[in-house]
Write a protein that holds these residues in place. Structure first.
Motif, PDB file in Angstrom:
ATOM      1  N   ARG A  90       0.830  -1.203   0.000  1.00 21.87           N
ATOM      2  CA  ARG A  90       0.000   0.000   0.000  1.00 21.87           C
ATOM      3  C   ARG A  90       0.864   1.252   0.000  1.00 21.87           C
ATOM      4  NH1 ARG A  90      -5.424  -1.227   3.336  1.00 21.87           N
ATOM      5  NH2 ARG A  90      -5.828  -3.242   2.357  1.00 21.87           N
ATOM      6  N   ARG A 136      -3.977   1.990  -3.753  1.00 22.94           N
ATOM      7  CA  ARG A 136      -4.441   1.753  -2.395  1.00 22.94           C
ATOM      8  C   ARG A 136      -3.394   2.252  -1.428  1.00 22.94           C
ATOM      9  NH1 ARG A 136      -6.027  -4.365  -1.743  1.00 22.94           N
ATOM     10  NH2 ARG A 136      -6.926  -3.566   0.186  1.00 22.94           N
ATOM     11  N   ARG A 164      -7.002   6.484  -1.437  1.00 23.59           N
ATOM     12  CA  ARG A 164      -6.158   6.128  -2.589  1.00 23.59           C
ATOM     13  C   ARG A 164      -5.122   7.216  -2.784  1.00 23.59           C
ATOM     14  NH1 ARG A 164      -8.388   1.575  -4.682  1.00 23.59           N
ATOM     15  NH2 ARG A 164      -6.852   1.460  -6.338  1.00 23.59           N
TER      16      ARG A 164
END
Lengths: 341, 283
Positions: B15, B25, B71
């Motif tokens: 991430r 993400r 995001r």
């Protein structure tokens, strides 16, 4: 040695092939990815060596190299033979003392033929030639040049001259031997039909000089006696009791006796037939097997073609390498442009 | 090349960090994006996202707030080997291939709002070939121009070891673009220095190096990097050996790359954006 040494500066170019490749170079990201291969390394070295050789041989060839004239010392089995030829008038008659004609050859012709044969059969012998009649004639010093010897023997076939003086002929032959320091195994081959009432030989001072000379030179003496038997007369044996036994009545017998007192190897070959002469020649060849030293003159020789040949051969290798040359594949569709997407 | 470059799809393996809103993400939970979880109002005092249904249902009368997965944008870097071995020209010119790849990456990054930068290295990190990561689309023509003008000239790619200092900070997606002709130990050092980033090794190769060798003949091979040369008498047996050695090295390289994340993507002869996308999304 070279005729044009300036061209030898070009030899400095010989190492260049080791620095610059003769082949088109194929770029590759890394040599680490190229497998090590002995054959390839060998070929690579050979190509460079051939290129260097081509340059070097070409440079030397341009300089026009030659081999110096030289005297080569050779040792062979044979002898230093002085051919002493009787040139008296009697030699122009046949063996039977007849006029020459109707298929019969003179003693001179026979003797020269036989001597020629002797020269041909003795490849390592050195020959000198002396002729004599009333006085000795210096024809050819001791030499290994076959052609000169044969020419000299051929020249002996001239008509004879009056008189026979064996002693002076032998003396000249011994002088010839004495003047040649290489004549270590001298032989005097003396072709004569004997004295026909000749004097001159039995001068005591000459006899003495001959004896000393023979002993000094250790020269072997062979007498090719060119006469047929006539009836039961024997020129070498003592005359019948009561007949005069002197050099004037039996000159051959007394010459023979004198030669036997010389203290050197001496043989008479009675040439009463052509076969007998051949046997005599063979016998002399058999007897004379001492080692001889002689010099052979080798003339200056231009060796430029050899170097051109080497250069051509090396260049041929290079051409073969060039023909075998290849590259990594290169696509024809790729034109060096950046736009490939 | 200045026309629309092909788009490459990519995805960082972990991430993203940071604060710039983007397409990947992120680690942060925020107010927008895919639903993540619910936490008490005390942890996330955001009255706009109060989850009424859960709040009413809770017997302890806590107030809950919905959290969403924020995001984020990431930075992409292309670390490019500019040593002379990269000037190999077989089926294609390697520098041209790399130029296409970088342009495509820049285009793709900018489409997703990510930043893209280039670090070119030969013996050193080349300052004239260093483009810091930027979201500015205007650098795309500049990248194209740099690659078009550039001819590799130096003999080593030692600068690859010093790129880590240019990549400090957050985790980045790093494309390590090279032909990897250096010793394996050196490659490992480079990978180690970059190990905090998401490394994508791009192995630039050419079919003329391995498979399409001539079956027979003499080749005077010149090493582009060192300039040394060696004559090779090519013949079927040697060609086989050559290929076997190349395959063994390729296998060793893959083993090394796998230890640091991903296997290499082989950029061979032509740049195929779809293949690269598949490669990046697979692992």
């Amino acid at each position: 040695m070279v005729a044009k040494p300036d061209f030898l500066w070009l030899l400095l170019l010989a190492p260049v092939p080791f620095l610059v490749s003769a082949l088109r170079r194929a770029p590759f990201p890394s040599l680490d990815a190229v497998p090590h291969d002995t054959l390839s390394s060998l070929i690579g070295f050979l190509i460079k060596a051939a290129a260097a050789l081509a340059v070097a041989a070409g440079a030397i060839a341009l300089a026009q190299p030659y081999r110096l004239a030289e005297n080569v010392k050779l040792v062979a089995t044979g002898a230093h033979v002085v051919l002493v030829m009787d040139r008296s008038l009697s030699m122009d008659f046949t063996m039977d003392d007849d006029e020459v004609g109707s298929g019969k050859e003179s003693k001179t012709q026979l003797a020269t033929r036989m001597l020629m044969d002797f020269v041909n059969r003795s490849p390592h012998d050195q020959f000198g030639v002396v002729a004599f009649s009333s006085a000795p004639i210096f024809v050819l010093p001791i030499t290994g040049h076959r052609d000169a010897v044969k020419a000299a023997i051929t020249a002996l076939r001239r008509p004879g001259i009056e008189g026979t003086n064996v002693g002076l002929g032998l003396q000249l032959a011994l002088n010839m031997i004495g003047h040649d320091p290489e004549a270590t195994s001298p032989v005097v081959l003396f072709a004569s039909d004997g004295e026909y009432g000749g004097a001159g030989f039995f001068d005591f001072s000459l006899q003495d000089a001959l004896r000393k000379a023979f002993q000094r030179e250790h020269a072997h003496l062979y007498w090719l006696f060119l006469r047929t038997h006539k009836g039961n007369e024997d020129v070498f044996s003592a005359p019948p009791r009561g007949d005069e036994d002197s050099p004037h009545t039996k000159p051959e017998r007394h010459m023979d006796l004198f030669f036997k007192t010389l203290g050197v190897t001496y043989r008479v070959f009675w040439a009463d037939s052509p076969h007998a002469i051949q046997n005599a020649v063979a016998e002399i060849n058999r007897l004379e097997t001492r080692p001889v030293t002689y010099y052979e003159e080798i003339p200056r020789k231009d060796v430029t073609p050899i170097f051109y040949g080497i250069a051509a051969f090396a260049s041929l290798l290079l051409v073969l390498a060039k023909l075998a040359e290849t590259e990594f594949r290169r696509s024809s569709s790729f034109g060096g442009q950046v736009n490939v997407i | 090349m200045t026309s629309a470059a092909a788009t490459v799809s990519y995805r960082p393996r972990e991430r993203a960090e940071g604060i710039v809103i983007g397409a990947h993400r992120g680690r942060n939970a925020g107010g927008q994006g895919v639903f993540l979880d619910q936490v008490t109002y005390l942890r996330q005092p955001d009255p706009r996202r109060i989850d009424l249904r859960l709040t009413l249902r809770d017997p302890f009368e806590n107030i809950y707030v919905r959290r969403f997965e924020q995001r984020l944008a990431i930075a992409l870097y292309a670390i490019v080997d500019l040593s002379r071995s990269m000037s190999f020209e077989g089926t294609a010119w390697k520098m041209a291939l790399v130029g296409d790849l970088c342009l495509s990456l820049a285009h793709s990054a900018h489409e997703l709002g990510d930043a893209f930068g280039i670090i070119g290295c030969d013996t050193e990190v080349r300052q004239d070939f260093f483009i810091p990561a930027t979201r500015n689309r205007g650098i795309e023509p500049e990248i194209a121009r740099r690659f078009a003008d550039f001819a590799p000239e130096r003999r080593s790619a030692a600068g690859l070891l010093r790129t880590a200092t240019y990549l400090a900070g957050k985790r980045k997606l790093v494309f390590l673009i090279s032909d990897f002709r250096m010793p394996l130990a050196e490659i490992e050092k480079i990978l180690e220095s970059l190990s905090r980033h998401d490394i994508v090794p791009i192995l630039v190769s050419d079919s003329a190096e391995g498979n399409e060798l001539p079956p027979f003949g003499l080749i005077d091979v010149r090493d582009l990097e060192s300039g040394a040369s060696r004559v090779v008498f090519m013949r079927p047996a040697l060609r086989q050996r050559w290929r076997a050695e190349a395959a063994a090295r390729r296998q060793a390289l893959d083993g090394l790359f796998l230890r640091y994340g991903r296997p290499a993507f082989e950029l061979k002869d032509r740049f195929d954006a779809d293949a690269l996308s598949r490669h990046l999304l697979e692992v």
